[in-house]
Scaffold this motif. Structure first.
Motif, PDB file in Angstrom:
ATOM      1  N   ILE A 197      21.805  -4.393 -13.399  1.00 40.01           N
ATOM      2  CA  ILE A 197      22.167  -3.966 -12.040  1.00 40.01           C
ATOM      3  C   ILE A 197      21.742  -2.511 -11.815  1.00 40.01           C
ATOM      4  CG2 ILE A 197      24.124  -3.470 -10.516  1.00 40.01           C
ATOM      5  CD1 ILE A 197      25.534  -5.909 -11.808  1.00 40.01           C
ATOM      6  N   CYS A 198      21.917  -1.656 -12.838  1.00 40.45           N
ATOM      7  CA  CYS A 198      21.487  -0.246 -12.722  1.00 40.45           C
ATOM      8  C   CYS A 198      19.980  -0.145 -12.513  1.00 40.45           C
ATOM      9  CB  CYS A 198      21.892   0.522 -13.975  1.00 40.45           C
ATOM     10  SG  CYS A 198      23.671   0.785 -14.155  1.00 40.45           S
ATOM     11  N   LEU A 199      19.227  -0.998 -13.209  1.00 40.32           N
ATOM     12  CA  LEU A 199      17.765  -0.995 -13.062  1.00 40.32           C
ATOM     13  C   LEU A 199      17.367  -1.349 -11.632  1.00 40.32           C
ATOM     14  CD1 LEU A 199      15.081  -0.756 -14.746  1.00 40.32           C
ATOM     15  CD2 LEU A 199      15.173  -3.246 -14.974  1.00 40.32           C
ATOM     16  N   ILE A 200      18.054  -2.338 -11.056  1.00 37.33           N
ATOM     17  CA  ILE A 200      17.773  -2.755  -9.681  1.00 37.33           C
ATOM     18  C   ILE A 200      18.184  -1.654  -8.699  1.00 37.33           C
ATOM     19  CG2 ILE A 200      18.385  -4.407  -7.878  1.00 37.33           C
ATOM     20  CD1 ILE A 200      18.739  -6.496 -10.131  1.00 37.33           C
ATOM     21  N   ILE A 201      19.373  -1.061  -8.913  1.00 43.61           N
ATOM     22  CA  ILE A 201      19.839   0.013  -8.033  1.00 43.61           C
ATOM     23  C   ILE A 201      18.869   1.190  -8.053  1.00 43.61           C
ATOM     24  CG2 ILE A 201      21.652   1.761  -7.729  1.00 43.61           C
ATOM     25  CD1 ILE A 201      23.671  -0.332  -8.672  1.00 43.61           C
ATOM     26  N   MET A 202      18.348   1.514  -9.234  1.00 43.22           N
ATOM     27  CA  MET A 202      17.409   2.626  -9.348  1.00 43.22           C
ATOM     28  C   MET A 202      16.151   2.351  -8.534  1.00 43.22           C
ATOM     29  SD  MET A 202      16.336   4.755 -12.757  1.00 43.22           S
ATOM     30  CE  MET A 202      15.749   3.381 -13.718  1.00 43.22           C
ATOM     31  N   ALA A 203      15.643   1.109  -8.584  1.00 47.14           N
ATOM     32  CA  ALA A 203      14.445   0.758  -7.818  1.00 47.14           C
ATOM     33  C   ALA A 203      14.724   0.788  -6.318  1.00 47.14           C
ATOM     34  CB  ALA A 203      13.956  -0.633  -8.232  1.00 47.14           C
ATOM     35  N   VAL A 204      15.894   0.277  -5.916  1.00 45.13           N
ATOM     36  CA  VAL A 204      16.259   0.301  -4.488  1.00 45.13           C
ATOM     37  C   VAL A 204      16.400   1.742  -4.012  1.00 45.13           C
ATOM     38  CG1 VAL A 204      18.055  -0.291  -2.819  1.00 45.13           C
ATOM     39  CG2 VAL A 204      17.367  -1.969  -4.542  1.00 45.13           C
ATOM     40  N   GLY A 205      17.039   2.579  -4.826  1.00 47.25           N
ATOM     41  CA  GLY A 205      17.211   3.979  -4.461  1.00 47.25           C
ATOM     42  C   GLY A 205      15.889   4.710  -4.294  1.00 47.25           C
ATOM     43  N   VAL A 206      14.950   4.435  -5.191  1.00 44.74           N
ATOM     44  CA  VAL A 206      13.617   5.046  -5.086  1.00 44.74           C
ATOM     45  C   VAL A 206      12.924   4.573  -3.817  1.00 44.74           C
ATOM     46  CG1 VAL A 206      11.297   5.103  -6.102  1.00 44.74           C
ATOM     47  CG2 VAL A 206      13.313   5.414  -7.564  1.00 44.74           C
ATOM     48  N   ALA A 207      13.003   3.272  -3.528  1.00 42.75           N
ATOM     49  CA  ALA A 207      12.362   2.725  -2.332  1.00 42.75           C
ATOM     50  C   ALA A 207      12.925   3.349  -1.063  1.00 42.75           C
ATOM     51  CB  ALA A 207      12.526   1.208  -2.294  1.00 42.75           C
ATOM     52  N   VAL A 208      14.258   3.435  -0.984  1.00 44.66           N
ATOM     53  CA  VAL A 208      14.890   4.032   0.188  1.00 44.66           C
ATOM     54  C   VAL A 208      14.514   5.509   0.304  1.00 44.66           C
ATOM     55  CG1 VAL A 208      17.108   4.655   1.229  1.00 44.66           C
ATOM     56  CG2 VAL A 208      16.812   2.394   0.195  1.00 44.66           C
ATOM     57  N   GLY A 209      14.499   6.214  -0.853  1.00 42.42           N
ATOM     58  CA  GLY A 209      14.171   7.624  -0.853  1.00 42.42           C
ATOM     59  C   GLY A 209      12.757   7.924  -0.388  1.00 42.42           C
ATOM     60  N   ILE A 210      11.824   7.030  -0.723  1.00 32.56           N
ATOM     61  CA  ILE A 210      10.433   7.225  -0.284  1.00 32.56           C
ATOM     62  C   ILE A 210      10.374   7.319   1.234  1.00 32.56           C
ATOM     63  CG2 ILE A 210       8.155   6.135  -0.129  1.00 32.56           C
ATOM     64  CD1 ILE A 210       8.654   4.952  -2.899  1.00 32.56           C
ATOM     65  N   PHE A 211      11.094   6.426   1.894  1.00 30.71           N
ATOM     66  CA  PHE A 211      11.030   6.368   3.358  1.00 30.71           C
ATOM     67  C   PHE A 211      11.907   7.432   4.018  1.00 30.71           C
ATOM     68  CE2 PHE A 211      10.088   1.994   1.891  1.00 30.71           C
ATOM     69  CZ  PHE A 211       8.787   1.909   2.372  1.00 30.71           C
ATOM     70  N   THR A 212      13.069   7.706   3.451  1.00 26.53           N
ATOM     71  CA  THR A 212      13.981   8.672   4.080  1.00 26.53           C
ATOM     72  C   THR A 212      13.575  10.118   3.819  1.00 26.53           C
ATOM     73  OG1 THR A 212      15.479   8.583   2.165  1.00 26.53           O
ATOM     74  CG2 THR A 212      15.914   7.076   3.998  1.00 26.53           C
ATOM     75  N   LYS A 213      12.818  10.355   2.753  1.00 26.59           N
ATOM     76  CA  LYS A 213      12.393  11.714   2.437  1.00 26.59           C
ATOM     77  C   LYS A 213      11.032  12.067   3.039  1.00 26.59           C
ATOM     78  CE  LYS A 213      15.983  12.464  -0.244  1.00 26.59           C
ATOM     79  NZ  LYS A 213      17.035  13.430   0.071  1.00 26.59           N
ATOM     80  N   GLY A 214      10.457  11.138   3.795  1.00 25.29           N
ATOM     81  CA  GLY A 214       9.222  11.439   4.505  1.00 25.29           C
ATOM     82  C   GLY A 214       7.941  11.224   3.731  1.00 25.29           C
ATOM     83  N   TYR A 215       8.003  10.578   2.565  1.00 24.68           N
ATOM     84  CA  TYR A 215       6.779  10.296   1.818  1.00 24.68           C
ATOM     85  C   TYR A 215       6.031   9.133   2.474  1.00 24.68           C
ATOM     86  CZ  TYR A 215       8.897  13.184  -1.818  1.00 24.68           C
ATOM     87  OH  TYR A 215       9.465  14.220  -2.506  1.00 24.68           O
ATOM     88  N   VAL A 216       4.722   9.132   2.356  1.00 22.95           N
ATOM     89  CA  VAL A 216       3.894   8.094   2.965  1.00 22.95           C
ATOM     90  C   VAL A 216       3.157   7.324   1.875  1.00 22.95           C
ATOM     91  CG1 VAL A 216       1.993   7.593   4.541  1.00 22.95           C
ATOM     92  CG2 VAL A 216       3.583   9.463   5.059  1.00 22.95           C
ATOM     93  N   ILE A 217       3.371   6.011   1.848  1.00 22.40           N
ATOM     94  CA  ILE A 217       2.673   5.160   0.883  1.00 22.40           C
ATOM     95  C   ILE A 217       1.272   4.872   1.416  1.00 22.40           C
ATOM     96  CG2 ILE A 217       2.690   2.950  -0.341  1.00 22.40           C
ATOM     97  CD1 ILE A 217       5.720   2.858   0.117  1.00 22.40           C
ATOM     98  N   PRO A 218       0.226   5.228   0.683  1.00 15.75           N
ATOM     99  CA  PRO A 218      -1.136   5.005   1.183  1.00 15.75           C
ATOM    100  C   PRO A 218      -1.459   3.518   1.303  1.00 15.75           C
ATOM    101  CG  PRO A 218      -1.180   5.713  -1.109  1.00 15.75           C
ATOM    102  CD  PRO A 218       0.234   5.861  -0.644  1.00 15.75           C
ATOM    103  N   GLU A 219      -2.329   3.189   2.243  1.00 11.36           N
ATOM    104  CA  GLU A 219      -2.732   1.798   2.467  1.00 11.36           C
ATOM    105  C   GLU A 219      -3.863   1.405   1.518  1.00 11.36           C
ATOM    106  OE1 GLU A 219      -0.857   0.180   4.155  1.00 11.36           O
ATOM    107  OE2 GLU A 219      -0.085   1.300   5.854  1.00 11.36           O
TER     108      GLU A 219
END
Length: 499
Positions: A197-219
């Motif tokens: 569950i911690c492994l999944i939470i860490m991945a979800v947290g990173v995903a949310v952080g990418i978008f909320t912190k203004g990072y842009v995933i290249p196409e």
């Protein structure tokens, strides 16, 4: 960013579509499973489906989909394609068949499965190969966390025994012995779901952080090129580097653990195929983080996808909570891969020498030498007497080579059962090309003789030789398989644990 969501949707859709096709091709039924039939209260016992899934996920994942995916980001967003399609058509298929073939053969280890479908010679090769690989993995995953814990206390201003790497190594090895010896529900069945569950939470947290912190995933379509700062070829280095994030032979040594704990064959789609798709999603998130937060040069300067990068990603996307999760991840996840590696080594040896494992004596006969060798290697490394880092470089290649062999074994099974063997033969052929090409190019393999360095130290890879050799070898393996099935018209001799 759009390409990231497309790949995410493909992974989820792949579970329900192609995963269901694979499941129907195998044909799970209502036969009595090893967990019910044998049920020795140690390795064979029925566990709830959600626990089967969480344990399988942590067994096969650990830090694999994090380190490999972050390192894969060195090549740019093109890595999203390999994680997505490699997971759906190769990795999840590999994990499903390694688990279900074990289930059909009374929970046999992957070395025994290979022998059933590929012959006695391959069985013996896989026995030795599996035990050596598992002990090596278990030892490295003890030494690594011990060093990190020592560093954590040293940087925190502690003194004395808490800053002694050997002290922490001994504690981890003691835990490994207990987890390897006791029944699977006592420790692994209790703590693995929590860390999963911690492994999944860490991945979800990173995903949310990418978008909320203004990072842009290249196409992908704007960067469909090799972006590696050193110009390292995509083929086949990226496919080897990502490893667990797309396909991993190490998973085949872990799947039998859960094959011995399933109440019904119909759980296989969710437990085996589903866990690998989940790992693919985790890998996709971390690869996206690597591409969004860093340039290739920045990522390379940080050492690629190691602990330092994981710590930095979590800090930038989740702040203080992320730092806590990062420390938990880089310490706990390797340990939870190491204990099941030693447990799998015990079971491979038990299958090999037909040593029953229900009794305390039977388990001690194998736990003591297996953990003893791991302790000698680990303590030797901690004291600076043994350096096996060179051996560890071979892991990524041998890992994918093991996956290739398992896929060929699954192809032979499907042939014997008169089912569509192309669903495994195609990825087996592809991974054959990957493995042989890397063997020709990797500096720790034949590449040390075929490649050369320029005056400024850059490596020039001899792709003119390696690429054709890899393709020809893969075609040869496929030809051998097609030729051999024309010569076989009987079923293999099933060598199960019950005999």
């Amino acid at each position: 960013m759009i390409s990231f969501f497309i790949c995410l949707a493909l992974l989820i859709g792949g579970y329900f579509t192609y995963g269901s096709l694979v499941d129907r091709t195998f044909g799970p039924d209502d036969r009595e499973t090893p967990a019910v039939k044998i049920n020795d209260g140690v390795d064979y016992m029925v566990l709830p489906q959600w626990k089967l899934f969480m344990i399988q996920l942590l067994n096969i994942a650990g830090l694999g989909p994090i380190f490999g995916a972050l390192s894969g980001a060195l090549w740019g967003p093109v890595v999203f394609l390999w994680i997505t399609f490699g997971t759906i058509f190769a990795g999840a298929v590999h994990d499903y068949f390694s688990g279900m073939l074990s289930e059909r053969n009374e929970g046999a280890s992957i070395s025994e499965i290979s022998g059933i479908y590929l012959g006695g010679t391959m069985k013996n090769v896989m026995r030795v190969f599996s035990v050596v690989l598992l002990i090596m993995v278990g030892t490295v995953f003890a030494v690594g966390p011990a060093g990190l814990i020592q560093l954590l206390f040293s940087n925190g201003g502690s003194t004395g025994i808490l800053t002694n790497k050997l002290f922490w190594l001994v504690l981890i090895l003691v835990y490994y012995f207990i987890a390897t010896f006791l029944s699977i529900d006592k420790i692994i069945g209790k703590i693995y779901p929590v860390f999963g569950i911690c492994l999944i939470i860490m991945a979800v947290g990173v995903a949310v952080g990418i978008f909320t912190k203004g990072y842009v995933i290249p196409e992908i379509w704007n960067n469909f090129t090799n972006m590696h700062p050193q110009g390292t070829p995509i083929w086949s280095f990226m496919f080897i580097t990502v490893a667990c994030g797309a396909i991993s032979g190490f998973h085949a040594t872990q799947s039998p653990l859960m094959a011995r704990c399933m109440k019904s064959e119909k759980q296989g789609h969710f437990v085996f195929y589903g866990a690998m798709v989940s790992e693919g999603i985790i890998a996709l998130v971390w690869a996206a983080a690597g591409c969004a937060i860093y340039t290739g040069a920045d990522l390379l300067a940080m050492g690629g996808g190691g602990s330092t990068t994981v710590y930095d990603v979590c800090s930038k996307t989740m702040g203080g909570v992320g730092i806590a999760l990062a420390m938990l991840g880089v310490i706990a996840c390797p340990i939870t891969s190491g204990d099941t590696a030693f447990r799998s080594a015990r079971l491979v040896l038990a299958d090999w020498f037909h040593i029953e494992q229900k009794s305390i004596k039977g388990r001690l006969m194998l736990c003591i030498p297996v953990l003893g060798i791991g302790a000698i290697l680990g303590v030797g490394n901690a004291l600076g007497k043994i350096d096996y880092t060179i051996i560890w470089r071979y892991f990524s290649w041998t890992n994918q080579t093991l996956a290739m062999i398992v896929l060929w074994a699954a192809s032979m099974y499907l042939f014997y059962e008169k089912k569509n063997y192309w669903i495994t033969a195609v990825p087996a052929t592809f991974m054959s090309a990957v493995s042989i090409t890397y063997f020709m190019l990797g500096n720790e393999c034949l590449g040390q003789f075929l490649n050369h360095k320029t005056a400024d130290g850059a490596v020039v890879y001899n792709t003119a030789v390696a690429y054709p050799v890899g393709i020809i070898a893969a075609a040869l393996f496929l030809g051998i398989f097609l030729y051999s099935i024309k010569k076989r018209d009987v079923k293999p001799q099933y060598e199960t644990l019950g005999k």
